[in-house]
Motif scaffolding. Structure first.
Motif, PDB file in Angstrom:
ATOM      1  N   LEU A  31       1.583   7.504   2.663  1.00  0.00           N
ATOM      2  CA  LEU A  31       2.700   6.587   2.485  1.00  0.00           C
ATOM      3  C   LEU A  31       2.422   5.233   3.135  1.00  0.00           C
ATOM      4  CD1 LEU A  31       5.548   5.942   1.505  1.00  0.00           C
ATOM      5  CD2 LEU A  31       6.416   7.051   3.589  1.00  0.00           C
ATOM      6  N   ALA A  32       1.864   5.209   4.328  1.00  0.00           N
ATOM      7  CA  ALA A  32       1.595   3.941   5.015  1.00  0.00           C
ATOM      8  C   ALA A  32       0.692   3.039   4.183  1.00  0.00           C
ATOM      9  CB  ALA A  32       0.973   4.205   6.381  1.00  0.00           C
ATOM     10  N   ALA A  33      -0.295   3.599   3.528  1.00  0.00           N
ATOM     11  CA  ALA A  33      -1.197   2.806   2.691  1.00  0.00           C
ATOM     12  C   ALA A  33      -0.461   2.259   1.472  1.00  0.00           C
ATOM     13  CB  ALA A  33      -2.394   3.644   2.258  1.00  0.00           C
ATOM     14  N   LEU A  34       0.443   3.040   0.916  1.00  0.00           N
ATOM     15  CA  LEU A  34       1.223   2.575  -0.235  1.00  0.00           C
ATOM     16  C   LEU A  34       2.179   1.460   0.174  1.00  0.00           C
ATOM     17  CD1 LEU A  34       1.985   6.029  -1.866  1.00  0.00           C
ATOM     18  CD2 LEU A  34       0.231   4.363  -2.534  1.00  0.00           C
ATOM     19  N   LEU A  35       2.815   1.613   1.325  1.00  0.00           N
ATOM     20  CA  LEU A  35       3.712   0.565   1.822  1.00  0.00           C
ATOM     21  C   LEU A  35       2.960  -0.743   2.025  1.00  0.00           C
ATOM     22  CD1 LEU A  35       5.760   2.691   4.361  1.00  0.00           C
ATOM     23  CD2 LEU A  35       6.698   1.537   2.332  1.00  0.00           C
ATOM     24  N   ALA A  36       1.728  -0.663   2.511  1.00  0.00           N
ATOM     25  CA  ALA A  36       0.921  -1.857   2.765  1.00  0.00           C
ATOM     26  C   ALA A  36       0.582  -2.606   1.474  1.00  0.00           C
ATOM     27  CB  ALA A  36      -0.365  -1.472   3.492  1.00  0.00           C
ATOM     28  N   ARG A  37       0.644  -1.938   0.340  1.00  0.00           N
ATOM     29  CA  ARG A  37       0.333  -2.571  -0.942  1.00  0.00           C
ATOM     30  C   ARG A  37       1.498  -3.378  -1.507  1.00  0.00           C
ATOM     31  NH1 ARG A  37      -2.654   2.283  -4.317  1.00  0.00           N
ATOM     32  NH2 ARG A  37      -4.299   2.681  -2.786  1.00  0.00           N
ATOM     33  N   LEU A  38       2.699  -3.135  -1.000  1.00  0.00           N
ATOM     34  CA  LEU A  38       3.882  -3.792  -1.550  1.00  0.00           C
ATOM     35  C   LEU A  38       4.012  -5.228  -1.065  1.00  0.00           C
ATOM     36  CD1 LEU A  38       6.595  -0.992  -1.180  1.00  0.00           C
ATOM     37  CD2 LEU A  38       5.404  -1.694  -3.263  1.00  0.00           C
ATOM     38  N   SER A  39       4.583  -6.066  -1.904  1.00  0.00           N
ATOM     39  CA  SER A  39       4.932  -7.420  -1.495  1.00  0.00           C
ATOM     40  C   SER A  39       6.102  -7.336  -0.522  1.00  0.00           C
ATOM     41  CB  SER A  39       5.341  -8.248  -2.715  1.00  0.00           C
ATOM     42  OG  SER A  39       4.277  -8.337  -3.635  1.00  0.00           O
ATOM     43  N   PRO A  40       6.217  -8.295   0.390  1.00  0.00           N
ATOM     44  CA  PRO A  40       7.302  -8.245   1.373  1.00  0.00           C
ATOM     45  C   PRO A  40       8.696  -8.294   0.723  1.00  0.00           C
ATOM     46  CG  PRO A  40       5.637  -9.843   2.029  1.00  0.00           C
ATOM     47  CD  PRO A  40       5.309  -9.422   0.633  1.00  0.00           C
ATOM     48  N   VAL A  41       9.570  -7.418   1.209  1.00  0.00           N
ATOM     49  CA  VAL A  41      10.978  -7.371   0.810  1.00  0.00           C
ATOM     50  C   VAL A  41      11.797  -7.026   2.049  1.00  0.00           C
ATOM     51  CG1 VAL A  41      10.598  -6.716  -1.616  1.00  0.00           C
ATOM     52  CG2 VAL A  41      10.782  -4.935   0.132  1.00  0.00           C
TER      53      VAL A  41
END
Length: 163
Positions: free
Chosen positions: A84-94
């Motif tokens: 999950l941490a790696a997937l979160l790091a791929r997201l644009s900031p929100v």
């Protein structure tokens, strides 16, 4: 980015609650992204399209872009599922990322629960679950909300995260 999860067993109301929470937080002026864990093989691409053909030919990544949407498809092939941490790091900031599933991860969560399913509560053994949204009355050591009271659930999450 603030992260909050919605977890629960199959048919517990997770997706409906997620959908309502996304709409509620967006209506409150927050930018929201979501991550959904799937336990099954899925394909967002259609057989026969150019992008499908690129992936089928062996591309590791295919980025499909138009004036309205960008989709990045990454083939894991034999690589393990990213955490999950790696997937979160791929997201644009929100402002807020709502995560559906990932019940074994340590981020704060609310459990969706339907009495008719007969499934046990996950919350009784998991301190990362900060509250439960249920269609049945429950006696717990943490807040219990009506599964359909989206406003109260959103207020709780907003308070928990200091949004």
């Amino acid at each position: 980015m603030k992260v909050y999860g919605v977890t629960g067993w199959k048919n517990s109301g997770k997706t409906g609650l997620m959908e309502r929470l996304v709409a509620e937080f967006c209506a409150r002026g927050y930018s929201v992204s979501t991550i959904k864990h799937a336990h099954h093989i899925f394909d967002v691409d259609q057989k026969g399209t150019d992008s499908y053909r690129h992936r089928a030919a062996g591309a590791c990544e295919v980025l499909l872009a138009s004036g309205r949407r960008v989709a990045l498809m990454q083939e894991l092939r034999d690589a393990p599922e990213p955490p999950l941490a790696a997937l979160l790091a791929r997201l644009s900031p929100v402002d807020l990322v709502l995560v559906e599933g990932y019940k074994r991860e340590a981020h704060p969560k609310i459990e969706a629960h339907r009495g008719e399913t007969g499934n046990p509560l996950i919350a009784t053994d998991d301190t990362s679950i900060r509250a439960v949204a249920s269609d049945a009355p429950l006696d717990l050591d943490r807040p219990v909300f009506d599964l359909n009271d989206t406003g109260s659930v959103a207020d709780f999450i907003q308070g928990e995260l200091g949004l």
